[in-house]
Design a protein around this motif. Structure first.
Motif, PDB file in Angstrom:
ATOM      1  N   GLY A  32       0.817  -1.211   0.000  1.00 56.88           N
ATOM      2  CA  GLY A  32       0.000   0.000   0.000  1.00 56.88           C
ATOM      3  C   GLY A  32       0.850   1.259   0.000  1.00 56.88           C
ATOM      4  N   GLN A  33       1.890   1.274   0.822  1.00 55.72           N
ATOM      5  CA  GLN A  33       2.780   2.439   0.866  1.00 55.72           C
ATOM      6  C   GLN A  33       3.517   2.621  -0.463  1.00 55.72           C
ATOM      7  N   GLU A  36       1.193   4.237  -3.173  1.00 54.45           N
ATOM      8  CA  GLU A  36       0.692   5.601  -2.985  1.00 54.45           C
ATOM      9  C   GLU A  36       1.026   6.584  -4.109  1.00 54.45           C
ATOM     10  N   PRO A  37       2.279   6.703  -4.548  1.00 55.86           N
ATOM     11  CA  PRO A  37       2.563   7.745  -5.548  1.00 55.86           C
ATOM     12  C   PRO A  37       2.146   7.404  -6.980  1.00 55.86           C
ATOM     13  N   TYR A  38       1.693   6.193  -7.203  1.00 54.38           N
ATOM     14  CA  TYR A  38       1.357   5.776  -8.567  1.00 54.38           C
ATOM     15  C   TYR A  38      -0.144   5.725  -8.766  1.00 54.38           C
ATOM     16  N   GLU A  39      -0.556   5.972  -9.971  1.00 55.09           N
ATOM     17  CA  GLU A  39      -1.977   5.892 -10.304  1.00 55.09           C
ATOM     18  C   GLU A  39      -2.257   4.512 -10.891  1.00 55.09           C
ATOM     19  N   LEU A  42      -3.412  -1.773  -6.603  1.00 55.17           N
ATOM     20  CA  LEU A  42      -2.539  -2.558  -5.729  1.00 55.17           C
ATOM     21  C   LEU A  42      -2.092  -3.828  -6.442  1.00 55.17           C
TER      22      LEU A  42
END
Length: 125
Positions: A32-33, A36-39, A42
């Motif tokens: 999850g961390q 975060e910065p990617y669109e 998961l």
């Protein structure tokens, strides 16, 4: 070694995976961390991690409810050794080229030892 090295370079060919590796170099992170910065989903991040894991670059552990991803820095030793071997070869080629260019500009380099100095004519010592 080549197969392992090929997997590592192939895994790092993707910019998203290289970015993940760079982030993991700072500290371990969960999926999850890392996502975060990617669109991306998961699931997509998990696929990237699977490629990195297959190449031996990362491992996942279990800590209570989370599964942190850890960078296996030892794999970079393998890459570094491979790169260093070719860097040394290139350096040797550049040194030979420097010598050749100097000889072309200045003429052949003549190395003289102390006992090869020209002697004076005349008195014998």
């Amino acid at each position: 070694m080549t197969d392992e090295l090929s997997k590592v370079f192939a895994a790092l060919a993707d910019p998203t995976r290289r970015d993940m590796v760079a982030r993991l170099a700072v500290s371990d992170a969960t999926v999850g961390q890392l996502a975060e910065p990617y669109e991306v989903s998961l699931q997509a991040v998990s696929k990237h991690l699977k490629v990195l894991e297959d190449a031996g670059l990362v491992t996942r552990t279990r800590e209570a409810q989370t599964r942190p991803v850890h960078l296996e820095a030892e794999v970079f030793d393998l890459m570094t050794k491979w790169i260093e071997r070719y860097r040394r070869q290139a350096e040797e080629r550049y040194q030979r080229l420097d010598v050749l260019l100097a000889e072309m500009n200045d003429g052949p380099a003549v190395r003289r030892r102390e006992d090869d100095k020209p002697r004076r004519k005349g008195k014998a010592s």
